[in-house]
Scaffold this motif. Structure first.
Motif, PDB file in Angstrom:
ATOM      1  N   TRP A  36       7.997 -40.762  58.686  1.00  0.00           N
ATOM      2  CA  TRP A  36       6.805 -41.825  58.509  1.00  0.00           C
ATOM      3  C   TRP A  36       7.711 -43.475  58.521  1.00  0.00           C
ATOM      4  O   TRP A  36       7.166 -44.226  59.164  1.00  0.00           O
ATOM      5  CB  TRP A  36       5.423 -41.368  58.193  1.00  0.00           C
ATOM      6  CG  TRP A  36       4.001 -41.439  58.645  1.00  0.00           C
ATOM      7  CD1 TRP A  36       3.651 -40.310  58.996  1.00  0.00           C
ATOM      8  CD2 TRP A  36       3.130 -42.187  59.621  1.00  0.00           C
ATOM      9  NE1 TRP A  36       3.027 -40.075  60.154  1.00  0.00           N
ATOM     10  CE2 TRP A  36       2.600 -40.983  60.251  1.00  0.00           C
ATOM     11  CE3 TRP A  36       3.315 -43.911  59.382  1.00  0.00           C
ATOM     12  CZ2 TRP A  36       1.636 -41.828  60.256  1.00  0.00           C
ATOM     13  CZ3 TRP A  36       1.427 -43.669  60.269  1.00  0.00           C
ATOM     14  CH2 TRP A  36       0.807 -43.141  60.552  1.00  0.00           C
ATOM     15  N   ARG A  37       7.867 -43.224  57.148  1.00  0.00           N
ATOM     16  CA  ARG A  37       8.714 -44.553  57.004  1.00  0.00           C
ATOM     17  C   ARG A  37       9.705 -44.839  57.759  1.00  0.00           C
ATOM     18  O   ARG A  37      10.144 -46.361  58.071  1.00  0.00           O
ATOM     19  CB  ARG A  37       9.095 -44.708  55.567  1.00  0.00           C
ATOM     20  CG  ARG A  37       8.258 -44.462  54.627  1.00  0.00           C
ATOM     21  CD  ARG A  37       8.280 -44.264  53.225  1.00  0.00           C
ATOM     22  NE  ARG A  37       7.546 -44.223  51.880  1.00  0.00           N
ATOM     23  CZ  ARG A  37       7.635 -43.765  50.962  1.00  0.00           C
ATOM     24  NH1 ARG A  37       8.713 -43.220  50.660  1.00  0.00           N
ATOM     25  NH2 ARG A  37       6.383 -43.778  49.901  1.00  0.00           N
ATOM     26  N   TYR A  40       8.266 -45.422  61.896  1.00  0.00           N
ATOM     27  CA  TYR A  40       7.322 -46.436  61.726  1.00  0.00           C
ATOM     28  C   TYR A  40       7.873 -47.924  61.419  1.00  0.00           C
ATOM     29  O   TYR A  40       7.038 -48.988  61.574  1.00  0.00           O
ATOM     30  CB  TYR A  40       6.063 -45.965  61.796  1.00  0.00           C
ATOM     31  CG  TYR A  40       5.562 -44.783  62.291  1.00  0.00           C
ATOM     32  CD1 TYR A  40       5.226 -45.027  63.825  1.00  0.00           C
ATOM     33  CD2 TYR A  40       5.916 -43.652  62.246  1.00  0.00           C
ATOM     34  CE1 TYR A  40       4.569 -44.008  64.697  1.00  0.00           C
ATOM     35  CE2 TYR A  40       4.830 -42.939  62.470  1.00  0.00           C
ATOM     36  CZ  TYR A  40       4.486 -43.446  63.837  1.00  0.00           C
ATOM     37  OH  TYR A  40       3.919 -42.122  64.701  1.00  0.00           O
ATOM     38  N   ARG A  41       8.769 -47.769  60.658  1.00  0.00           N
ATOM     39  CA  ARG A  41       9.563 -49.221  60.285  1.00  0.00           C
ATOM     40  C   ARG A  41       9.581 -49.482  61.644  1.00  0.00           C
ATOM     41  O   ARG A  41       9.721 -49.757  62.518  1.00  0.00           O
ATOM     42  CB  ARG A  41      10.691 -48.983  60.283  1.00  0.00           C
ATOM     43  CG  ARG A  41      11.818 -49.871  59.058  1.00  0.00           C
ATOM     44  CD  ARG A  41      12.811 -49.712  58.477  1.00  0.00           C
ATOM     45  NE  ARG A  41      12.944 -48.570  57.916  1.00  0.00           N
ATOM     46  CZ  ARG A  41      14.282 -47.711  58.260  1.00  0.00           C
ATOM     47  NH1 ARG A  41      14.951 -47.061  59.036  1.00  0.00           N
ATOM     48  NH2 ARG A  41      14.004 -46.452  57.560  1.00  0.00           N
ATOM     49  N   VAL A  44       4.964 -50.547  61.760  1.00  0.00           N
ATOM     50  CA  VAL A  44       3.586 -50.266  61.022  1.00  0.00           C
ATOM     51  C   VAL A  44       4.135 -51.424  59.752  1.00  0.00           C
ATOM     52  O   VAL A  44       5.183 -51.306  59.699  1.00  0.00           O
ATOM     53  CB  VAL A  44       3.338 -49.150  60.029  1.00  0.00           C
ATOM     54  CG1 VAL A  44       2.567 -48.758  58.547  1.00  0.00           C
ATOM     55  CG2 VAL A  44       2.920 -48.018  61.062  1.00  0.00           C
ATOM     56  N   ALA A  48       2.192 -50.796  54.042  1.00  0.00           N
ATOM     57  CA  ALA A  48       1.483 -49.476  54.632  1.00  0.00           C
ATOM     58  C   ALA A  48       2.526 -48.159  54.714  1.00  0.00           C
ATOM     59  O   ALA A  48       1.986 -47.287  53.566  1.00  0.00           O
ATOM     60  CB  ALA A  48       0.707 -49.880  56.260  1.00  0.00           C
ATOM     61  N   LEU A  49       3.497 -48.902  54.996  1.00  0.00           N
ATOM     62  CA  LEU A  49       4.411 -47.027  54.478  1.00  0.00           C
ATOM     63  C   LEU A  49       5.032 -47.112  53.365  1.00  0.00           C
ATOM     64  O   LEU A  49       5.282 -45.944  52.867  1.00  0.00           O
ATOM     65  CB  LEU A  49       6.039 -47.718  55.474  1.00  0.00           C
ATOM     66  CG  LEU A  49       5.537 -47.816  56.735  1.00  0.00           C
ATOM     67  CD1 LEU A  49       6.853 -48.278  57.387  1.00  0.00           C
ATOM     68  CD2 LEU A  49       4.920 -46.411  57.645  1.00  0.00           C
ATOM     69  N   ARG A  52       1.833 -44.835  51.630  1.00  0.00           N
ATOM     70  CA  ARG A  52       2.961 -44.017  51.433  1.00  0.00           C
ATOM     71  C   ARG A  52       3.367 -42.791  50.551  1.00  0.00           C
ATOM     72  O   ARG A  52       4.702 -43.132  50.190  1.00  0.00           O
ATOM     73  CB  ARG A  52       3.701 -43.567  53.096  1.00  0.00           C
ATOM     74  CG  ARG A  52       2.216 -43.767  54.334  1.00  0.00           C
ATOM     75  CD  ARG A  52       2.601 -43.276  55.469  1.00  0.00           C
ATOM     76  NE  ARG A  52       2.253 -41.946  55.187  1.00  0.00           N
ATOM     77  CZ  ARG A  52       0.940 -41.407  56.276  1.00  0.00           C
ATOM     78  NH1 ARG A  52       0.494 -42.040  56.470  1.00  0.00           N
ATOM     79  NH2 ARG A  52       1.227 -40.026  56.657  1.00  0.00           N
TER      80      ARG A  52
END
Length: 108
Positions: A36-37, A40-41, A44, A48-49, A52
């Motif tokens: 995710w990090r 979606y850098r 998002v 928010a990252l 997580r």
């Protein structure tokens, strides 16, 4: 001379895909958060990252690993030298066309 082995690609005996067990939860959580990090850098919001956490994902995946195997299944990709490098989860269809009984929920 070509060996048929691409650099950086694990040999068949170095990697395997198997059903997740409770001891895999920290590795699944690490892959989930890290992907995710990195993915979606810039898409998002940074906060928010950053929010997580491995601990929160471990809690969620622990519940899922213990879920009924008939309703939910998690597979892990394990590299002998690096541990869990990917996972997929799926189970019974949550919504959608009646023609499909199952659904792929996540693949990382």
């Amino acid at each position: 001379m070509m060996t048929g082995q691409e650099p950086g690609v694990p040999r068949r005996e170095d990697a395997l895909i198997r059903t997740a067990v409770p001891a895999d939860v920290p590795g699944i959580a690490r892959v989930h958060v890290d992907v995710w990090r990195s993915t979606y850098r810039g898409i998002v919001p940074r906060a928010a990252l950053a929010a997580r956490s491995y601990a929160e994902q471990e809690r969620k995946w622990k519940q899922r690993v213990h879920a009924s195997p008939g309703a939910y299944r998690i597979l892990v990709a394990v590299d002998r030298g690096h541990g869990i490098v990917g996972f997929a989860s799926g189970g019974l269809r949550r919504s959608g066309p009646v023609a499909y009984a199952g659904e792929l929920y996540a693949i990382y």
